[in-house]
Design a protein around this motif. Structure first.
Motif, PDB file in Angstrom:
ATOM      1  N   THR A 257       0.548  -1.647   5.317  1.00 42.53           N
ATOM      2  CA  THR A 257       0.263  -1.643   3.880  1.00 42.53           C
ATOM      3  C   THR A 257       1.435  -2.224   3.079  1.00 42.53           C
ATOM      4  N   ASN A 258       2.669  -1.939   3.497  1.00 45.37           N
ATOM      5  CA  ASN A 258       3.813  -2.553   2.815  1.00 45.37           C
ATOM      6  C   ASN A 258       3.832  -4.065   3.043  1.00 45.37           C
ATOM      7  N   LEU A 259       3.495  -4.478   4.260  1.00 42.09           N
ATOM      8  CA  LEU A 259       3.389  -5.909   4.540  1.00 42.09           C
ATOM      9  C   LEU A 259       2.352  -6.546   3.629  1.00 42.09           C
ATOM     10  N   GLN A 260       1.197  -5.905   3.465  1.00 41.20           N
ATOM     11  CA  GLN A 260       0.153  -6.478   2.620  1.00 41.20           C
ATOM     12  C   GLN A 260       0.638  -6.645   1.191  1.00 41.20           C
ATOM     13  N   ALA A 261       1.394  -5.662   0.701  1.00 40.86           N
ATOM     14  CA  ALA A 261       1.940  -5.768  -0.653  1.00 40.86           C
ATOM     15  C   ALA A 261       2.858  -6.981  -0.772  1.00 40.86           C
ATOM     16  N   LEU A 262       3.657  -7.232   0.260  1.00 43.29           N
ATOM     17  CA  LEU A 262       4.536  -8.404   0.243  1.00 43.29           C
ATOM     18  C   LEU A 262       3.729  -9.693   0.349  1.00 43.29           C
ATOM     19  N   LEU A 263       2.717  -9.711   1.203  1.00 43.68           N
ATOM     20  CA  LEU A 263       1.874 -10.903   1.313  1.00 43.68           C
ATOM     21  C   LEU A 263       1.204 -11.223  -0.021  1.00 43.68           C
ATOM     22  N   ASP A 264       0.713 -10.183  -0.702  1.00 44.57           N
ATOM     23  CA  ASP A 264       0.068 -10.396  -1.997  1.00 44.57           C
ATOM     24  C   ASP A 264       1.073 -10.934  -3.017  1.00 44.57           C
ATOM     25  N   ALA A 265       2.284 -10.369  -3.018  1.00 49.46           N
ATOM     26  CA  ALA A 265       3.293 -10.796  -3.991  1.00 49.46           C
ATOM     27  C   ALA A 265       3.734 -12.231  -3.736  1.00 49.46           C
ATOM     28  N   THR A 266       3.919 -12.585  -2.461  1.00 49.15           N
ATOM     29  CA  THR A 266       4.429 -13.922  -2.145  1.00 49.15           C
ATOM     30  C   THR A 266       3.390 -15.001  -2.355  1.00 49.15           C
ATOM     31  N   ALA A 267       2.139 -14.624  -2.592  1.00 50.37           N
ATOM     32  CA  ALA A 267       1.120 -15.625  -2.922  1.00 50.37           C
ATOM     33  C   ALA A 267       1.414 -16.308  -4.253  1.00 50.37           C
ATOM     34  N   ASP A 268       2.214 -15.675  -5.090  1.00 44.63           N
ATOM     35  CA  ASP A 268       2.626 -16.247  -6.376  1.00 44.63           C
ATOM     36  C   ASP A 268       3.939 -16.990  -6.176  1.00 44.63           C
TER      37      ASP A 268
END
Length: 206
Positions: free
Chosen positions: A18-29
Protein backbone atom coordinates in the motif's frame (compact mmCIF):
# COMPACT_ATOMS: atom_id res chain seq x y z
CA UNK A 1 22.65 15.76 -0.35
CA UNK A 2 21.65 17.01 -3.81
CA UNK A 3 19.52 14.54 -5.76
CA UNK A 4 19.05 14.61 -9.55
CA UNK A 5 15.52 15.30 -10.74
CA UNK A 6 13.59 13.18 -11.33
CA UNK A 7 15.08 11.14 -8.50
CA UNK A 8 15.35 7.41 -9.11
CA UNK A 9 13.61 5.35 -6.43
CA UNK A 10 14.02 1.65 -5.74
CA UNK A 11 11.26 0.46 -3.39
CA UNK A 12 11.52 -2.71 -1.28
CA UNK A 13 8.35 -4.54 -0.20
CA UNK A 14 7.31 -7.73 1.58
CA UNK A 15 3.51 -7.65 1.43
CA UNK A 16 0.51 -5.84 0.04
CA UNK A 17 2.42 -2.76 -1.06
CA UNK A 18 0.00 0.00 0.00
CA UNK A 19 2.89 2.40 0.67
CA UNK A 20 4.36 1.45 -2.69
CA UNK A 21 1.03 2.21 -4.36
CA UNK A 22 0.98 5.65 -2.75
CA UNK A 23 4.44 6.33 -4.18
CA UNK A 24 3.45 5.01 -7.61
CA UNK A 25 0.41 7.28 -7.62
CA UNK A 26 2.47 10.30 -6.54
CA UNK A 27 5.24 9.72 -9.08
CA UNK A 28 2.69 9.68 -11.90
CA UNK A 29 2.78 13.48 -11.60
CA UNK A 30 6.03 14.82 -13.13
CA UNK A 31 5.96 17.68 -10.63
CA UNK A 32 6.55 15.21 -7.81
CA UNK A 33 10.21 15.00 -8.80
CA UNK A 34 10.80 11.25 -8.56
CA UNK A 35 9.98 8.00 -10.31
CA UNK A 36 10.04 4.37 -9.19
CA UNK A 37 12.60 2.54 -11.34
CA UNK A 38 12.36 -0.89 -9.66
CA UNK A 39 10.56 -2.76 -6.91
CA UNK A 40 12.28 -5.55 -4.99
CA UNK A 41 10.96 -8.12 -2.53
CA UNK A 42 12.16 -10.91 -0.25
CA UNK A 43 9.37 -13.27 -1.36
CA UNK A 44 7.42 -14.16 -4.49
CA UNK A 45 3.71 -13.93 -5.17
CA UNK A 46 2.85 -10.84 -3.16
CA UNK A 47 0.53 -8.01 -4.06
CA UNK A 48 3.35 -5.47 -3.83
CA UNK A 49 5.07 -7.08 -6.83
CA UNK A 50 1.80 -7.23 -8.73
CA UNK A 51 1.22 -3.52 -8.12
CA UNK A 52 4.64 -2.80 -9.64
CA UNK A 53 4.00 -5.05 -12.61
CA UNK A 54 0.65 -3.39 -13.31
CA UNK A 55 2.45 -0.05 -13.29
CA UNK A 56 5.09 -1.32 -15.73
CA UNK A 57 7.90 -1.14 -13.15
CA UNK A 58 10.66 -3.80 -13.21
CA UNK A 59 10.66 -6.19 -10.24
CA UNK A 60 13.09 -8.59 -8.60
CA UNK A 61 13.01 -11.08 -5.71
CA UNK A 62 15.91 -11.99 -3.44
CA UNK A 63 14.91 -14.62 -0.88
CA UNK A 64 17.17 -15.10 2.13
CA UNK A 65 16.73 -18.87 1.87
CA UNK A 66 18.25 -18.90 -1.61
CA UNK A 67 21.68 -17.91 -0.24
CA UNK A 68 24.17 -19.79 1.91
CA UNK A 69 24.56 -16.94 4.41
CA UNK A 70 22.68 -13.82 5.37
CA UNK A 71 25.71 -11.77 4.32
CA UNK A 72 25.63 -13.30 0.84
CA UNK A 73 21.93 -12.38 0.59
CA UNK A 74 22.69 -8.87 1.74
CA UNK A 75 25.43 -8.49 -0.87
CA UNK A 76 23.20 -9.87 -3.61
CA UNK A 77 20.39 -7.50 -2.63
CA UNK A 78 22.82 -4.58 -2.66
CA UNK A 79 24.20 -5.55 -6.07
CA UNK A 80 20.71 -5.87 -7.56
CA UNK A 81 19.51 -2.57 -6.15
CA UNK A 82 22.70 -0.84 -7.30
CA UNK A 83 22.10 -2.03 -10.87
CA UNK A 84 19.09 0.31 -11.04
CA UNK A 85 21.26 3.29 -9.99
CA UNK A 86 18.88 4.64 -7.34
CA UNK A 87 19.15 8.04 -5.74
CA UNK A 88 16.99 6.82 -2.85
CA UNK A 89 16.03 3.36 -1.62
CA UNK A 90 12.68 3.18 0.18
CA UNK A 91 11.68 0.37 2.50
CA UNK A 92 7.90 0.22 2.14
CA UNK A 93 6.92 -2.64 4.42
CA UNK A 94 10.13 -4.57 3.75
CA UNK A 95 10.34 -7.06 6.63
CA UNK A 96 14.05 -7.83 6.53
CA UNK A 97 16.89 -6.03 8.27
CA UNK A 98 19.78 -5.24 5.95
CA UNK A 99 23.40 -5.56 6.99
CA UNK A 100 26.65 -3.71 6.56
CA UNK A 101 27.23 -4.59 2.87
CA UNK A 102 23.90 -2.96 1.97
CA UNK A 103 24.37 0.05 4.25
CA UNK A 104 27.90 0.56 2.90
CA UNK A 105 26.38 1.07 -0.55
CA UNK A 106 23.26 3.01 0.38
CA UNK A 107 23.90 4.50 3.81
CA UNK A 108 22.27 7.92 4.09
CA UNK A 109 20.02 7.14 1.10
CA UNK A 110 17.96 4.25 2.53
CA UNK A 111 14.76 5.26 4.34
CA UNK A 112 12.15 3.31 6.28
CA UNK A 113 8.89 3.95 8.10
CA UNK A 114 7.95 2.80 11.59
CA UNK A 115 4.44 2.86 13.14
CA UNK A 116 5.40 4.79 16.28
CA UNK A 117 6.91 8.12 17.29
CA UNK A 118 10.56 7.14 17.59
CA UNK A 119 12.59 6.88 19.72
CA UNK A 120 9.58 5.56 21.64
CA UNK A 121 8.37 2.02 20.91
CA UNK A 122 10.91 0.66 18.40
CA UNK A 123 10.69 -2.92 17.17
CA UNK A 124 7.98 -4.99 15.59
CA UNK A 125 4.96 -3.96 17.69
CA UNK A 126 5.04 -0.17 17.75
CA UNK A 127 1.29 0.44 17.77
CA UNK A 128 0.61 -2.32 20.30
CA UNK A 129 3.36 -1.16 22.63
CA UNK A 130 2.08 2.42 22.48
CA UNK A 131 -1.47 1.33 23.22
CA UNK A 132 -0.40 -0.87 26.13
CA UNK A 133 1.66 1.97 27.60
CA UNK A 134 -1.38 4.23 27.59
CA UNK A 135 -0.11 7.10 25.46
CA UNK A 136 -2.59 9.73 24.25
CA UNK A 137 -0.96 10.15 20.83
CA UNK A 138 0.75 7.64 18.58
CA UNK A 139 1.99 8.06 15.04
CA UNK A 140 4.61 7.14 12.49
CA UNK A 141 8.22 8.03 11.78
CA UNK A 142 10.24 8.15 8.57
CA UNK A 143 13.94 7.71 9.25
CA UNK A 144 17.26 7.11 7.54
CA UNK A 145 18.25 3.50 8.17
CA UNK A 146 21.45 2.85 10.10
CA UNK A 147 22.90 -0.30 11.67
CA UNK A 148 20.56 -0.20 14.67
CA UNK A 149 16.89 -1.16 14.94
CA UNK A 150 14.76 1.93 14.22
CA UNK A 151 17.58 4.19 15.45
CA UNK A 152 18.49 6.28 12.39
CA UNK A 153 18.13 10.06 11.93
CA UNK A 154 14.49 11.15 11.75
CA UNK A 155 13.23 12.66 8.49
CA UNK A 156 9.57 13.18 9.35
CA UNK A 157 6.92 12.27 11.91
CA UNK A 158 3.14 12.35 11.93
CA UNK A 159 0.84 12.23 14.97
CA UNK A 160 -2.32 10.14 15.35
CA UNK A 161 -4.60 10.56 18.42
CA UNK A 162 -5.29 7.44 20.48
CA UNK A 163 -9.02 6.93 21.04
CA UNK A 164 -10.46 5.41 24.23
CA UNK A 165 -11.94 2.47 22.34
CA UNK A 166 -8.92 1.78 20.12
CA UNK A 167 -7.67 -1.74 19.59
CA UNK A 168 -4.25 -2.49 18.20
CA UNK A 169 -5.90 -3.11 14.83
CA UNK A 170 -7.90 0.14 14.68
CA UNK A 171 -4.97 2.23 15.89
CA UNK A 172 -2.55 0.57 13.50
CA UNK A 173 -4.91 1.12 10.57
CA UNK A 174 -5.16 4.86 11.29
CA UNK A 175 -1.39 5.06 11.71
CA UNK A 176 -0.90 3.38 8.32
CA UNK A 177 -3.10 5.96 6.58
CA UNK A 178 -1.11 8.82 8.12
CA UNK A 179 2.16 7.00 7.44
CA UNK A 180 1.44 6.76 3.71
CA UNK A 181 0.86 10.49 3.40
CA UNK A 182 3.98 11.28 5.44
CA UNK A 183 6.07 8.97 3.25
CA UNK A 184 4.83 10.53 0.02
CA UNK A 185 5.31 14.08 1.29
CA UNK A 186 8.80 13.51 2.69
CA UNK A 187 10.19 11.47 -0.22
CA UNK A 188 8.91 14.15 -2.60
CA UNK A 189 10.71 16.84 -0.61
CA UNK A 190 13.90 14.77 -0.53
CA UNK A 191 13.71 14.36 -4.29
CA UNK A 192 12.93 18.00 -5.10
CA UNK A 193 14.97 19.80 -2.44
CA UNK A 194 17.72 17.40 -1.38
CA UNK A 195 18.61 17.04 2.30
CA UNK A 196 21.50 17.14 4.75
CA UNK A 197 22.19 15.22 7.97
CA UNK A 198 24.27 16.92 10.65
CA UNK A 199 24.55 15.49 14.17
CA UNK A 200 21.42 13.39 13.53
CA UNK A 201 19.43 16.48 12.50
CA UNK A 202 17.92 16.20 9.03
CA UNK A 203 17.25 19.37 7.07
CA UNK A 204 15.63 19.60 3.68
CA UNK A 205 17.27 21.79 1.06
CA UNK A 206 20.85 22.15 -0.07
Amino acid sequence: MPIPTPARLVVLVSGSGTNLQALLDATADPAYGARVVAVGADREDIEGLRRAERAGVPTFVRRVGHFTTREHWDQALADTVAAFEPDLVVSAGFMKLVGEPFLARFGGRFVNTHPALLPAFPGTNGAGDALEYGVKVAGATLFVVDSGVDTGPILAQTVVPVEDDDTVETLHERIKVAERQMLVDAVGRMAREGFTITDRKVRFGQ
